[in-house]
Structure formats: structure tokens, C-alpha cells
Design a protein around this motif. Structure first.
Motif, mmCIF file in Angstrom:
data_model
loop_
_atom_site.group_PDB
_atom_site.id
_atom_site.type_symbol
_atom_site.label_atom_id
_atom_site.label_comp_id
_atom_site.label_asym_id
_atom_site.label_seq_id
_atom_site.Cartn_x
_atom_site.Cartn_y
_atom_site.Cartn_z
ATOM 1 N N LEU A 82 0.828 -1.202 0.000
ATOM 2 C CA LEU A 82 0.000 0.000 0.000
ATOM 3 C C LEU A 82 0.865 1.256 0.000
ATOM 4 O O LEU A 82 0.604 2.204 -0.755
ATOM 5 C CB LEU A 82 -0.934 -0.001 1.208
ATOM 6 C CG LEU A 82 -2.066 -1.036 1.214
ATOM 7 C CD1 LEU A 82 -2.826 -0.979 2.525
ATOM 8 C CD2 LEU A 82 -3.013 -0.812 0.048
ATOM 9 N N ASN A 142 2.243 2.301 -3.178
ATOM 10 C CA ASN A 142 1.275 2.954 -4.060
ATOM 11 C C ASN A 142 0.792 4.294 -3.499
ATOM 12 O O ASN A 142 -0.215 4.838 -3.963
ATOM 13 C CB ASN A 142 0.071 2.038 -4.282
ATOM 14 C CG ASN A 142 0.368 0.879 -5.225
ATOM 15 O OD1 ASN A 142 0.274 1.025 -6.442
ATOM 16 N ND2 ASN A 142 0.741 -0.266 -4.679
ATOM 17 N N ILE A 184 -0.427 4.835 -0.471
ATOM 18 C CA ILE A 184 -1.578 4.674 0.428
ATOM 19 C C ILE A 184 -1.059 4.396 1.829
ATOM 20 O O ILE A 184 -0.236 3.495 2.024
ATOM 21 C CB ILE A 184 -2.481 3.512 -0.024
ATOM 22 C CG1 ILE A 184 -2.917 3.696 -1.477
ATOM 23 C CG2 ILE A 184 -3.681 3.393 0.897
ATOM 24 C CD1 ILE A 184 -3.784 4.889 -1.716
ATOM 25 N N THR A 239 -8.828 4.477 3.285
ATOM 26 C CA THR A 239 -8.932 5.274 2.055
ATOM 27 C C THR A 239 -9.009 4.395 0.806
ATOM 28 O O THR A 239 -9.081 4.919 -0.305
ATOM 29 C CB THR A 239 -7.722 6.214 1.919
ATOM 30 O OG1 THR A 239 -6.514 5.432 1.824
ATOM 31 C CG2 THR A 239 -7.620 7.136 3.119
ATOM 32 N N VAL A 240 -9.014 3.078 1.015
ATOM 33 C CA VAL A 240 -9.026 2.144 -0.116
ATOM 34 C C VAL A 240 -10.424 1.574 -0.299
ATOM 35 O O VAL A 240 -11.002 0.994 0.618
ATOM 36 C CB VAL A 240 -8.026 0.989 0.116
ATOM 37 C CG1 VAL A 240 -8.082 0.000 -1.054
ATOM 38 C CG2 VAL A 240 -6.617 1.539 0.278
ATOM 39 N N LYS A 241 -10.977 1.762 -1.488
ATOM 40 C CA LYS A 241 -12.279 1.174 -1.788
ATOM 41 C C LYS A 241 -12.134 -0.304 -2.135
ATOM 42 O O LYS A 241 -12.928 -1.135 -1.717
ATOM 43 C CB LYS A 241 -12.940 1.915 -2.948
ATOM 44 C CG LYS A 241 -14.366 1.462 -3.225
ATOM 45 C CD LYS A 241 -15.021 2.329 -4.268
ATOM 46 C CE LYS A 241 -16.484 1.973 -4.435
ATOM 47 N NZ LYS A 241 -17.149 2.837 -5.443
ATOM 48 N N ILE A 288 -5.094 -0.954 -6.896
ATOM 49 C CA ILE A 288 -5.853 -0.252 -5.864
ATOM 50 C C ILE A 288 -6.859 0.710 -6.488
ATOM 51 O O ILE A 288 -6.535 1.444 -7.420
ATOM 52 C CB ILE A 288 -4.901 0.523 -4.931
ATOM 53 C CG1 ILE A 288 -3.965 -0.450 -4.204
ATOM 54 C CG2 ILE A 288 -5.690 1.350 -3.924
ATOM 55 C CD1 ILE A 288 -2.878 0.238 -3.428
ATOM 56 N N LYS A 319 -9.104 3.789 -5.070
ATOM 57 C CA LYS A 319 -9.295 4.638 -3.908
ATOM 58 C C LYS A 319 -10.765 5.021 -3.757
ATOM 59 O O LYS A 319 -11.523 5.010 -4.713
ATOM 60 C CB LYS A 319 -8.444 5.907 -4.031
ATOM 61 C CG LYS A 319 -6.951 5.665 -4.049
ATOM 62 C CD LYS A 319 -6.193 6.980 -4.165
ATOM 63 C CE LYS A 319 -4.696 6.768 -4.214
ATOM 64 N NZ LYS A 319 -3.958 8.049 -4.357
ATOM 65 N N GLU A 341 -13.147 7.142 -6.382
ATOM 66 C CA GLU A 341 -12.820 6.949 -7.795
ATOM 67 C C GLU A 341 -14.038 6.383 -8.523
ATOM 68 O O GLU A 341 -14.663 5.439 -8.068
ATOM 69 C CB GLU A 341 -11.624 6.010 -7.967
ATOM 70 C CG GLU A 341 -10.299 6.647 -7.616
ATOM 71 C CD GLU A 341 -9.120 5.777 -8.018
ATOM 72 O OE1 GLU A 341 -9.291 4.932 -8.923
ATOM 73 O OE2 GLU A 341 -8.042 5.937 -7.425
#
Length: 210
Positions: free
Chosen positions: A123, A126, A128, A133-135, A147, A149, A152
């Protein structure tokens, strides 16, 4: 044991020709591994060439037969992956969803053989720093973490590939299979198997049919 440099040169040439044949027939352009099975194929070929070229007990004809068997196996697996979704998953495996809507799936991480430290390292690589915050975070077969986010709109994956719906891609844009089928009908497509590729971008579904 006296080495025959002529035999070594012929065996090396045959190994090079077999590489060229596989690259051209499979259409990959190179032997860079895109999956675990690709890496295994390369290792096997390296073992064949390295273990045979200096062995005078294995004739050039025997070496050629071994290379032909390797080529047939590689092309057979390639054909199976291209024409059967079952064999594609069995040979290459499938992507693993590690994070969904800010929640980390610990069982999926264990299945993929990843520790918490390794997940966070991927993460951070990338940009993150919090899973909240990661969908969606999907681990590809080659170990790459893709990833999406929070916020997005466009998915990082196509919705349909090779006539198969990619459910994790649908989930990443909060859509259902019913919604996808309606979109396909709007473009006069009745059967998922007729679609080679379907991409979703800015509210539009772009199709590539067989």
C-alpha cells in the motif's frame, strides 16, 4: 570427458530457435513472466538447456525431442487458458480481493501468503497509508496490487473479459449484474459469451465483441 564445442553450439542454437518459436506463436513478444506458470516454464527451459548442452550422453536428436515436448506443453497450456475459463483459473489462479470498502480481509491475506507488514508495504508503495482510504485492493496473479481509492468513479479492471463477468470490478463501481445486463441489451448484446472485453469509463460501457 571431452566437450564437443560443435555439439554445444548446435544445442544452444536449437534452444534459441525453440524460444523464438514459442515467443512468435504465443504472441507475447518476450518471455517476461506475467503469471506463476510463465515463470515455471522459463525455469524448466533453463534447466533443460543448462542440463543438456554439456552432457555428451544426450544426443542432439534426444535434445531436440525434449525441446519439442516442452514447446508442445507450453502451447497446450496456452491454448487451454485461452479457450477455457476453468483451465485459465486452474493454471494461472485468479485475483484475490484483499481490501473491500476500507476493510482488510485477513483470510484472503493468509490465502495469498501475505503478512500485515507486506500488505502495508504494498500500500505504501502505491502512496496509500491507511486502508480506510481504499475502496478495493486486488492482488493480481503476478503479485501486483491494484488499488481503487475511495471516490474513484472508474474501475481499474474491465467489467467483462473473455466472456466472463468480473464481479470484483462491478463491486468497485457499486453496480450489479442486472445493471450490466441492461447495459448490454442497450447495445444489442444478449449473451455475455459474445463479449471479448467490456470497459466502463465515465458512465459509458465500451464493448469489444468476438
Amino acid at each position: 570427458m571431452i566437450l564437443s564445442y560443435t555439439n554445444i553450439a548446435i544445442k544452444l542454437a536449437l534452444g534459441l530457435i525453440s524460444l523464438i518459436i514459442v515467443i512468435n506463436i504465443t504472441g507475447k513478444g518476450n518471455l517476461a513472466p506475467s503469471s506463476a506458470i510463465d515463470a515455471v516454464q522459463n525455469y524448466v527451459l533453463g534447466g533443460i538447456i543448462g542440463g543438456v548442452i554439456y552432457n555428451n550422453n544426450i544426443s542432439i536428436l534426444q535434445y531436440l525431442v525434449i525441446l519439442m515436448i516442452w514447446i508442445c506443453l507450453v502451447l497446450s497450456m496456452r491454448w487451454l487458458k485461452t479457450n477455457s475459463s476453468f483451465f485459465k483459473v486452474a493454471i494461472d489462479g485468479k485475483p484475490v480481493v484483499l481490501i473491500s470498502r476500507g476493510k482488510l480481509d485477513t483470510e484472503a491475506c493468509r490465502t495469498a501468503g501475505l503478512t500485515a507488514h507486506e500488505v502495508m508495504f504494498k500500500l505504501r508503495s502505491n502512496g496509500i497509508y491507511s486502508i480506510k482510504t481504499v475502496k478495493q485492493a486486488v492482488l493480481e496473479q503476478n503479485g501486483q496490487l491494484i488499488i481503487v481509492k475511495a471516490g474513484e468513479e472508474n474501475p481499474r479492471f474491465p467489467l467483462i473479459t473473455d466472456g466472463t463477468i468480473q464481479l470484483q470490478a462491478l463491486d468497485s463501481i457499486d453496480k450489479t449484474e442486472e445493471w450490466l445486463m441492461e447495459k448490454l441489451k442497450e447495445q444489442d448484446v444478449e449473451n455475455i459469451s459474445d463479449v471479448f472485453l467490456a470497459e466502463y469509463e465515465n458512465g459509458n460501457l465500451n464493448l469489444v465483441k468476438y
